[in-house]
Design a protein around this motif. Structure first.
Motif, PDB file in Angstrom:
ATOM      1  N   VAL A  32      39.641  44.702  36.657  1.00  0.00           N
ATOM      2  CA  VAL A  32      40.865  44.615  35.866  1.00  0.00           C
ATOM      3  C   VAL A  32      40.913  45.792  34.893  1.00  0.00           C
ATOM      4  O   VAL A  32      40.010  45.951  34.063  1.00  0.00           O
ATOM      5  N   ASN A  47      45.409  44.719  28.640  1.00  0.00           N
ATOM      6  CA  ASN A  47      45.460  45.241  30.002  1.00  0.00           C
ATOM      7  C   ASN A  47      46.584  46.254  30.163  1.00  0.00           C
ATOM      8  O   ASN A  47      47.336  46.529  29.229  1.00  0.00           O
ATOM      9  N   GLU A  77      37.586  49.589  33.042  1.00  0.00           N
ATOM     10  CA  GLU A  77      37.857  48.483  33.938  1.00  0.00           C
ATOM     11  C   GLU A  77      36.784  47.419  33.748  1.00  0.00           C
ATOM     12  O   GLU A  77      35.588  47.730  33.681  1.00  0.00           O
ATOM     13  N   MET A  92      38.715  37.506  38.075  1.00  0.00           N
ATOM     14  CA  MET A  92      39.912  36.726  37.789  1.00  0.00           C
ATOM     15  C   MET A  92      39.573  35.314  37.337  1.00  0.00           C
ATOM     16  O   MET A  92      40.382  34.645  36.694  1.00  0.00           O
ATOM     17  N   ASP A  95      39.644  36.270  33.754  1.00  0.00           N
ATOM     18  CA  ASP A  95      40.888  36.847  33.246  1.00  0.00           C
ATOM     19  C   ASP A  95      42.041  35.849  33.247  1.00  0.00           C
ATOM     20  O   ASP A  95      42.946  35.941  32.422  1.00  0.00           O
ATOM     21  N   VAL A 302      47.358  36.449  40.536  1.00  0.00           N
ATOM     22  CA  VAL A 302      47.350  37.385  39.414  1.00  0.00           C
ATOM     23  C   VAL A 302      48.553  37.144  38.511  1.00  0.00           C
ATOM     24  O   VAL A 302      49.605  36.677  38.958  1.00  0.00           O
TER      25      VAL A 302
END
Length: 315
Positions: A32, A47, A77, A92, A95, A302
């Motif tokens: 990410v 982000n 990242e 993820m 995140d 996402v």
């Protein structure tokens, strides 16, 4: 914060490696994109779309613990490893969380590493007008040892790094002009990416069920005509049984009587149409002549707007 979020510089997709001595290469991490902002008092992780993620990564919430400066903006990242390789699905899991209790519970299960590759602002001065070589030098001089932070290594032989990425089955490499300045919000050939694994973000316009649980997604991308174009269905990937159950509950709330696609999909039989609001990262082998994906594999859901899922991702 006094420091306002910026839109980071992006590489363009390249079909082959550029030639010349001005290029350095770095591994393309399957993570990410994240910028770390510190105004001297507090740190924020934001982000590339300008969304705050500080609470999701508390181990990175004090920039002074990994970078020596009064104030700074770092570009990098955040990655998570699975079987020794970066895994987008794993990162993820961190995140996508919003509750503090869920974040606290998953921290020991999914350790992360912040791979930093650029320094944009330091001690009150913007460095974006300096060549990459000078920004990297200042970055390396100020990075501090930290269990969750690393500087991204650069290599002077892109072809050799690309071959190593092929052998390790990594996502690809990024090639950068060592003399390039940093264009805020820009995207040009001074930074290029060569992918081994093709990916895109697509929106689900329908699903199919097996035994009452969603088992596949009917995916689409928006064209210049504003319509949602079907690009294939995907049922394999990294989603867990719990993920599929959660997705089932979500799609039942998004039921749509009208098919959202511009044309009838190949897999329309038994399809359950939904409002195109759920976005997924998809890996695939190539595009078929029919305009659909060959061997699409779901990586993760996402947090992106459906409008970002566009056919231009093919280029």
């Amino acid at each position: 914060m006094k420091l306002q979020p910026i839109t980071p510089f992006e590489p363009i997709l390249a079909a082959r490696l550029p030639e010349g001595n001005q290029w350095i290469a770095q591994i393309k991490w399957d993570g990410v994109r994240m910028l770390s902002y510190c105004d001297g008092d507090s740190t924020e992780l934001i982000n590339r779309r300008g969304n705050r993620r500080t609470s999701q990564y508390p181990e990175l919430a004090v920039q002074s613990s990994y970078f020596r400066a009064g104030s700074a903006i770092l570009d990098g990242e955040i990655i998570a490893l699975k079987e020794g390789k970066p895994s987008f699905h794993e990162v993820m899991r961190r995140d996508s969380l919003r509750s503090s209790s869920a974040i606290e519970a998953v921290i020991p299960q999914v350790p992360v590493i912040y791979m930093i590759f650029d320094l944009l602002y330091c001690d009150g001065e913007w460095l974006t007008g300096l060549p990459l070589s000078q920004r990297q030098q200042q970055l390396n001089e100020r990075l501090l040892p930290h269990p969750h932070v690393q500087g991204v290594p650069s290599y002077t032989d892109p072809a050799q790094l690309y071959a190593a990425a092929v052998k390790a089955k990594l996502e690809g490499i990024v090639i950068k002009d060592i003399g390039s300045t940093y264009a805020l919000g820009g995207k040009d050939k001074r930074w290029q990416k060569c992918k081994l694994i093709s990916d895109l973000t697509a929106v689900a316009g329908g699903v199919t069920f097996r035994d009452g649980i969603v088992n596949a997604l009917l995916l689409g991308l928006y064209g210049g005509d504003g319509q949602l174009h079907y690009i294939g269905h995907a049922g394999s990937g990294r989603l867990t049984a719990a993920d599929w159950r959660e997705l089932t509950a979500q799609v039942l709330q998004l039921a749509e009587d009208q098919m959202p696609f511009a044309t009838i999909p190949q897999r329309a039989k038994g399809a359950f149409w939904v409002k195109p609001l759920l976005v997924f990262k998809i890996h695939y082998l190539e595009w078929n002549a029919s305009g659909t994906l060959r061997q699409p594999v779901i990586q993760a859901r996402v947090d992106l707007p459906p409008s970002s899922c566009r056919l231009e991702q093919r280029s």
